[in-house]
Scaffold this motif. Structure first.
Motif, PDB file in Angstrom:
ATOM      1  N   ILE A   1    -191.510 -82.549  37.328  1.00 42.78           N
ATOM      2  CA  ILE A   1    -190.805 -81.784  38.390  1.00 42.78           C
ATOM      3  C   ILE A   1    -189.508 -81.362  38.062  1.00 42.78           C
ATOM      4  O   ILE A   1    -189.127 -80.233  38.375  1.00 42.78           O
ATOM      5  CB  ILE A   1    -190.854 -82.616  39.886  1.00 42.78           C
ATOM      6  N   ALA A   2    -188.813 -82.068  37.488  1.00 46.34           N
ATOM      7  CA  ALA A   2    -187.683 -81.674  36.873  1.00 46.34           C
ATOM      8  C   ALA A   2    -187.567 -80.690  35.919  1.00 46.34           C
ATOM      9  O   ALA A   2    -186.741 -79.617  36.204  1.00 46.34           O
ATOM     10  CB  ALA A   2    -186.588 -82.941  36.604  1.00 46.34           C
ATOM     11  N   LEU A   3    -188.315 -80.741  35.204  1.00 45.14           N
ATOM     12  CA  LEU A   3    -188.382 -79.668  33.986  1.00 45.14           C
ATOM     13  C   LEU A   3    -188.920 -78.150  34.725  1.00 45.14           C
ATOM     14  O   LEU A   3    -188.388 -77.168  34.369  1.00 45.14           O
ATOM     15  CB  LEU A   3    -189.405 -80.025  32.800  1.00 45.14           C
ATOM     16  N   ALA A   4    -189.967 -78.468  35.718  1.00 41.76           N
ATOM     17  CA  ALA A   4    -190.431 -77.243  36.298  1.00 41.76           C
ATOM     18  C   ALA A   4    -189.176 -76.597  37.215  1.00 41.76           C
ATOM     19  O   ALA A   4    -189.059 -75.229  37.094  1.00 41.76           O
ATOM     20  CB  ALA A   4    -191.546 -77.514  37.094  1.00 41.76           C
ATOM     21  N   GLU A   5    -188.362 -77.480  37.816  1.00 41.23           N
ATOM     22  CA  GLU A   5    -187.061 -76.965  38.523  1.00 41.23           C
ATOM     23  C   GLU A   5    -186.288 -76.347  37.707  1.00 41.23           C
ATOM     24  O   GLU A   5    -185.787 -75.269  37.674  1.00 41.23           O
ATOM     25  CB  GLU A   5    -186.575 -78.011  39.384  1.00 41.23           C
ATOM     26  N   ILE A   6    -185.836 -76.761  36.388  1.00 38.60           N
ATOM     27  CA  ILE A   6    -184.927 -76.435  35.521  1.00 38.60           C
ATOM     28  C   ILE A   6    -185.320 -75.122  35.087  1.00 38.60           C
ATOM     29  O   ILE A   6    -184.530 -74.072  34.762  1.00 38.60           O
ATOM     30  CB  ILE A   6    -184.478 -77.382  34.519  1.00 38.60           C
ATOM     31  N   ILE A   7    -186.634 -75.043  34.375  1.00 37.82           N
ATOM     32  CA  ILE A   7    -187.035 -74.072  33.754  1.00 37.82           C
ATOM     33  C   ILE A   7    -187.363 -72.668  34.606  1.00 37.82           C
ATOM     34  O   ILE A   7    -186.930 -71.693  34.639  1.00 37.82           O
ATOM     35  CB  ILE A   7    -188.294 -74.289  33.003  1.00 37.82           C
ATOM     36  N   GLY A   8    -187.702 -73.072  36.001  1.00 39.10           N
ATOM     37  CA  GLY A   8    -187.956 -72.030  36.916  1.00 39.10           C
ATOM     38  C   GLY A   8    -186.574 -71.407  37.297  1.00 39.10           C
ATOM     39  O   GLY A   8    -186.352 -70.263  37.354  1.00 39.10           O
ATOM     40  N   ALA A   9    -185.425 -72.518  37.541  1.00 39.09           N
ATOM     41  CA  ALA A   9    -184.370 -71.860  37.738  1.00 39.09           C
ATOM     42  C   ALA A   9    -183.669 -70.862  36.736  1.00 39.09           C
ATOM     43  O   ALA A   9    -183.029 -69.958  36.863  1.00 39.09           O
ATOM     44  CB  ALA A   9    -183.438 -73.016  38.093  1.00 39.09           C
ATOM     45  N   PHE A  10    -183.805 -71.571  35.169  1.00 38.73           N
ATOM     46  CA  PHE A  10    -183.260 -70.805  34.345  1.00 38.73           C
ATOM     47  C   PHE A  10    -183.938 -69.436  34.293  1.00 38.73           C
ATOM     48  O   PHE A  10    -183.219 -68.472  33.736  1.00 38.73           O
ATOM     49  CB  PHE A  10    -183.548 -71.577  33.072  1.00 38.73           C
ATOM     50  N   LEU A  11    -185.133 -69.027  34.555  1.00 38.50           N
ATOM     51  CA  LEU A  11    -185.809 -67.781  34.527  1.00 38.50           C
ATOM     52  C   LEU A  11    -185.247 -67.120  35.356  1.00 38.50           C
ATOM     53  O   LEU A  11    -185.439 -65.673  35.222  1.00 38.50           O
ATOM     54  CB  LEU A  11    -187.262 -67.956  34.582  1.00 38.50           C
ATOM     55  N   LEU A  12    -184.740 -67.424  36.341  1.00 36.20           N
ATOM     56  CA  LEU A  12    -183.980 -66.740  37.589  1.00 36.20           C
ATOM     57  C   LEU A  12    -183.017 -65.807  37.024  1.00 36.20           C
ATOM     58  O   LEU A  12    -182.265 -64.919  37.498  1.00 36.20           O
ATOM     59  CB  LEU A  12    -183.536 -67.243  38.728  1.00 36.20           C
TER      60      LEU A  12
END
Length: 190
Positions: A73-84
């Motif tokens: 979950i943490a990596l999905a949040e971080i990667i998704g946020a970074f892609l923004l």
């Protein structure tokens, strides 16, 4: 001088706001700031019969039970946020984060007894949806491309029957293989 573009300002604001907070939440999960891991369960919760543990604490213990789940979950949040952060990947990040935020909101509705976290998650979801709406033409093009089908030559009913018979046989074989694997490995305790 370029005209002031309110949509662009709004989108960038939403992207940066969600980026910052979901990165913080993601890092918090990685370093152990969220959920009750086995080493961090409060004594009063650990000694309480499971049937008496309040919903929030029970959910927090359950979510903290698997570091692999927390990390996912943490990596999905971080990667998704970074892609923004980048114009070319902002919609991919948005599409990664929307289901995560929906899950957080549902979790908060059913397990939390204080609603500040629910308000925050709802705000992040609304901001992600604003990004989608601002980019509705691109999203529309993507959806059309995903669901479009090329014009195919008409197939006879005999060909369709044969094709779907083969598909049915393959499905039965996959099911048999699946059940053999499940029976060999076991169903677990659930």
């Amino acid at each position: 001088m370029k005209r002031f573009d309110f949509k662009e300002i709004l989108e960038i604001t939403c992207r940066l706001y969600v980026f910052f907070f979901l990165t913080v939440y993601g890092i918090g999960k990685v370093i152990g700031g969220q959920f009750y891991t086995a080493a961090r369960i409060p004594d009063e919760i650990a000694q309480m019969p499971i049937g008496l543990v309040p919903d929030f604490e029970l959910a927090w213990v359950f979510m903290g039970r698997s570091y692999g789940y927390i990390l996912f979950i943490a990596l999905a949040e971080i990667i998704g946020a970074f892609l923004l952060l980048f114009n070319k990947t902002k919609l991919v990040g948005t599409l990664i984060l929307i289901p995560i935020m929906v899950n957080v909101i549902v979790f908060d509705i059913f397990f939390l007894d204080e609603y500040g976290a629910l308000a925050g998650a709802t705000l992040y979801l609304l901001m992600l949806l604003i990004i989608v709406v601002i980019n509705k033409e691109k999203m529309s093009d993507i959806l059309i491309e995903l669901v479009s089908t090329e014009v195919q030559l008409k197939t006879s009913s005999k060909e369709k029957t044969l094709k779907y018979s083969i598909v049915l046989v393959i499905i039965v074989l996959i099911f048999i293989g699946d059940q053999l694997i499940v029976n060999f490995l076991g169903y677990g305790k659930g």
